[in-house]
Design a protein around this motif. Structure first.
Motif, short mmCIF file in Angstrom:
data_model
loop_
_atom_site.label_atom_id
_atom_site.label_comp_id
_atom_site.label_asym_id
_atom_site.label_seq_id
_atom_site.Cartn_x
_atom_site.Cartn_y
_atom_site.Cartn_z
N GLU A 1 1.01 -1.34 -0.08
CA GLU A 1 0.34 -0.47 -0.58
C GLU A 1 1.11 0.51 0.48
N THR B 1 -6.15 3.82 -0.12
CA THR B 1 -6.96 2.50 -0.57
C THR B 1 -6.91 2.10 1.09
N SER C 1 -5.85 -3.99 -0.23
CA SER C 1 -4.75 -4.62 -1.60
C SER C 1 -5.82 -6.18 -2.49
#
Length: 277
Positions: free
Chosen positions: A31, A182, A203
């Motif tokens: 991430e 995210t 993810s």
């Protein structure tokens, strides 16, 4: 200079697959790799022709930085990682970091062998856990809402009080994760008051829970268990596989996660490396 392009990210992914053919998983913080802001150079790549064979990433936390990397099995013992680490160390010293945290999978023989050559000391272990399908109940009255701009100070104080961040580390970290597209931060409420937080990062089809914390005065009442069950149930309904990480020294958190259906799948070992000024 400080942002990885799509070709480099794909090369890192392929290299990771090659390196993980053994029974371990590298923690590359994907991430973060995907959301670098470009201000500093944090990623170091070594190519042989068009093939990426070595990678090292830095991950900033206030005046500390975590380091994790890899070299393709066919290209080890050629000084590649030593070169990458030397460049990263010089950069870290210029940026006035006081401590490097080196990360290696517990079952990586090559990683442990390299660390034995360095002036570092074992610091702690971290368990990576995955949720197994478990019946969840008694969480309906847990109140969790999306974080808002007015929650900044609450999030910062939770990291200070629950994770022993310094104030500077907590404020720097808060600013950094604002750019992680995210990531979703949720605020835990009790009697209309913000008392905790829990973060979920997606993810692919994986949901990773972290930053789960409740102010000490509100702990021990069962609130944490209810909140965790609520978040896990929501992510499960959305179709995600659910993961989290917890330090081995945090026995209370470990028992909480196990009681909600999480099982250990991997272990990461961390070593402290003090920079010489």
């Amino acid at each position: 200079m400080g942002i990885l392009n799509e070709k480099q990210l794909e090369d890192i992914r392929i290299l990771q697959q090659e390196c993980e053919r053994g029974d371990f998983t590298l923690k590359l913080n994907w991430e973060t790799l995907r959301s670098r802001n470009g201000v500093n150079k944090n990623d170091y790549l070594h190519y042989e022709g068009l093939r990426l064979v070595g990678f090292l990433g830095l991950y900033e936390f206030g005046n500390k930085v975590e380091m994790c990397g890899m070299v393709h099995p066919d290209f080890r013992r050629q000084g590649i990682f030593t070169k990458l680490m030397g460049e990263a160390m010089r950069n870290a010293m210029q940026r006035d970091y006081k401590l490097i945290i080196l990360n290696s999978p517990a079952h990586s023989h090559s990683g442990k062998g390299f660390l034995k050559q360095l002036p570092c000391e074992f610091a702690f272990s971290e368990f990576q856990m995955k949720w197994s399908q478990t019946e969840l109940d008694d969480y309906e009255d847990a109140v969790v809402r999306p974080s808002r701009s007015g929650d900044e100070e609450t999030e910062i104080q939770l990291d200070i009080q629950c994770f022993q961040f310094t104030e500077k580390e907590a404020r720097d970290y808060y600013q950094r994760i604002l750019y992680e597209a995210t990531l979703k931060t949720m605020i835990i409420e009790k009697d209309g008051r913000a008392v905790g937080k829990i973060r979920v990062d997606h993810s692919g089809r994986e949901a990773w829970i972290y930053g789960f914390s409740i102010f000490p005065k509100y702990q021990g009442s069962g609130l944490g268990t209810k909140v965790l069950k609520k978040i896990v149930a929501e992510q499960c309904q959305l179709g995600y596989d659910i993961f989290l990480e917890v330090e081995a020294t945090n026995a209370h958190a470990l028992r909480l996660y196990e009681s909600c259906g999480f099982k250990t799948i991997h272990r990461q070992d961390y070593y402290s490396y003090k920079l010489q000024c």
